[in-house]
Design a protein around this motif. Sequence first.
Motif, PDB file in Angstrom:
ATOM      1  N   GLY A  15       0.530  -1.364  -0.312  1.00 44.72           N
ATOM      2  CA  GLY A  15      -0.043  -0.329   0.722  1.00 44.72           C
ATOM      3  C   GLY A  15       0.781   1.336  -0.037  1.00 44.72           C
ATOM      4  N   GLY A  16       2.540   1.429   0.505  1.00 47.80           N
ATOM      5  CA  GLY A  16       2.733   2.215   0.373  1.00 47.80           C
ATOM      6  C   GLY A  16       2.101   2.919  -1.122  1.00 47.80           C
ATOM      7  N   GLY A  17       3.679   4.017  -1.419  1.00 47.34           N
ATOM      8  CA  GLY A  17       3.430   4.795  -2.979  1.00 47.34           C
ATOM      9  C   GLY A  17       4.231   6.302  -2.661  1.00 47.34           C
ATOM     10  N   LEU A  18       3.945   6.774  -4.028  1.00 47.06           N
ATOM     11  CA  LEU A  18       4.218   8.443  -4.347  1.00 47.06           C
ATOM     12  C   LEU A  18       2.995   8.985  -3.319  1.00 47.06           C
ATOM     13  N   VAL A  19       2.887  10.138  -2.193  1.00 53.90           N
ATOM     14  CA  VAL A  19       1.380  10.897  -2.634  1.00 53.90           C
ATOM     15  C   VAL A  19       1.703  12.595  -2.122  1.00 53.90           C
ATOM     16  N   GLN A  20       1.182  13.435  -2.757  1.00 51.34           N
ATOM     17  CA  GLN A  20       1.399  14.624  -2.685  1.00 51.34           C
ATOM     18  C   GLN A  20       0.810  14.979  -0.570  1.00 51.34           C
ATOM     19  N   PRO A  21       1.454  15.759  -0.701  1.00 59.94           N
ATOM     20  CA  PRO A  21       0.849  16.293   0.156  1.00 59.94           C
ATOM     21  C   PRO A  21      -0.472  16.772   0.992  1.00 59.94           C
ATOM     22  N   GLY A  22      -1.235  16.699   1.655  1.00 61.11           N
ATOM     23  CA  GLY A  22      -2.367  16.134   1.851  1.00 61.11           C
ATOM     24  C   GLY A  22      -3.142  14.957   1.198  1.00 61.11           C
ATOM     25  N   GLY A  23      -2.200  14.270   0.786  1.00 60.22           N
ATOM     26  CA  GLY A  23      -3.019  13.724   0.043  1.00 60.22           C
ATOM     27  C   GLY A  23      -3.173  12.037   1.672  1.00 60.22           C
TER      28      GLY A  23
END
Length: 114
Positions: A8-16
Motif C-alpha cells: 500500500g505504500g507509494g508516492l503521494v502529494q502533501p495532504g493526500g
Amino acid sequence: QVQLVESGGGLVQPGGSLRLSCAASGFTFSSYDMSWYRQAPGKERELVARITTGGRSTNYADSVKGRFTISRDNAKNTVYLQMNSLKPDDTAVYLCKAQYRNTWGQGTQVTVSS
C-alpha cells in the motif's frame, strides 16, 4: 513459517491519503498485539501506532494523532494503517511488527512530496 507482508505504500502529494496493509501468516494473529513503525533516512525507527488483540485499544505517536488510524481484521489476519493529511515529514519506510516473537515485516516505502 511466520511472515508479515506490507503493501500500500507509494508516492503521494502533501495532504493526500494512503492505506497500508500488513498480511500475517504462520501464527495465531488474533492473539497478539500488532504495531506499525516507521524509519526515515538517518533517523531512528519509531513507533507509529499499536493495536491490541481485539482492536479495542489503540495508541499513537503524538506526531500522527488525529491523522492516522490503525485497525485490524482478525478474520483476514490483516492490520491496516489509514494515513490522512500526509506531510513530507511522514516520508519513511513503514514496517509492521507482531508481538509474536517480535516479528517484523520487510517494510513499504511511503513518500510524501509534491
